[in-house]
Motif scaffolding. Sequence first.
Motif, PDB file in Angstrom:
ATOM      1  N   PRO A 249     -41.452 -46.822 -29.986  1.00  0.00           N
ATOM      2  CA  PRO A 249     -41.936 -46.751 -31.363  1.00  0.00           C
ATOM      3  C   PRO A 249     -43.343 -47.338 -31.542  1.00  0.00           C
ATOM      4  N   SER A 250     -44.051 -46.811 -32.510  1.00  0.00           N
ATOM      5  CA  SER A 250     -45.330 -47.378 -32.941  1.00  0.00           C
ATOM      6  C   SER A 250     -45.065 -48.374 -34.060  1.00  0.00           C
ATOM      7  N   GLY A 251     -46.118 -49.096 -34.450  1.00  0.00           N
ATOM      8  CA  GLY A 251     -45.985 -50.134 -35.470  1.00  0.00           C
ATOM      9  C   GLY A 251     -45.612 -51.445 -34.800  1.00  0.00           C
ATOM     10  N   ARG A 252     -46.313 -52.526 -35.165  1.00  0.00           N
ATOM     11  CA  ARG A 252     -46.091 -53.815 -34.500  1.00  0.00           C
ATOM     12  C   ARG A 252     -44.639 -54.244 -34.521  1.00  0.00           C
ATOM     13  N   ASP A 253     -44.025 -54.286 -35.689  1.00  0.00           N
ATOM     14  CA  ASP A 253     -42.663 -54.817 -35.793  1.00  0.00           C
ATOM     15  C   ASP A 253     -41.647 -53.967 -35.049  1.00  0.00           C
TER      16      ASP A 253
END
Length: 124
Positions: free
Chosen positions: A45-49
């Motif tokens: 997945p992308s996105g930091r969290d």
Amino acid sequence: MTTDQETERNRRLVTDGFERFARGDIGVLRTLLHEDFVEHSPGNPSGRDAFVDFITRAPVASARLELKRVVADGPYVVMHYLMTESGGQATAVVDIWRLEDGLIVEHWDVVQPVADADQECRPR
């Protein structure tokens, strides 16, 4: 900031972060990754969290990591390392990180199982 200064700063940020991660500090990723981090590895997945949550459950989180080399050029830092999982499976990994303003904004990787010594290619 000159390109040489940017290169050195980025190399240091990623190398220091890698060393902390290799010692078990997964939380260091939250300080290194931009909130809108883009992951280019299919299935991750992308996105930091979302990425940090994914990595927490991935084999790399509990593996032994042995850094072999680092190449940096401006906003890009490339790391080559050996990842050995608890069962002994060894994997060669190359991570490519792109940074902006001191944060990682993109990541690509190449992952390959390491051949057993008796299976390695040898010159004839």
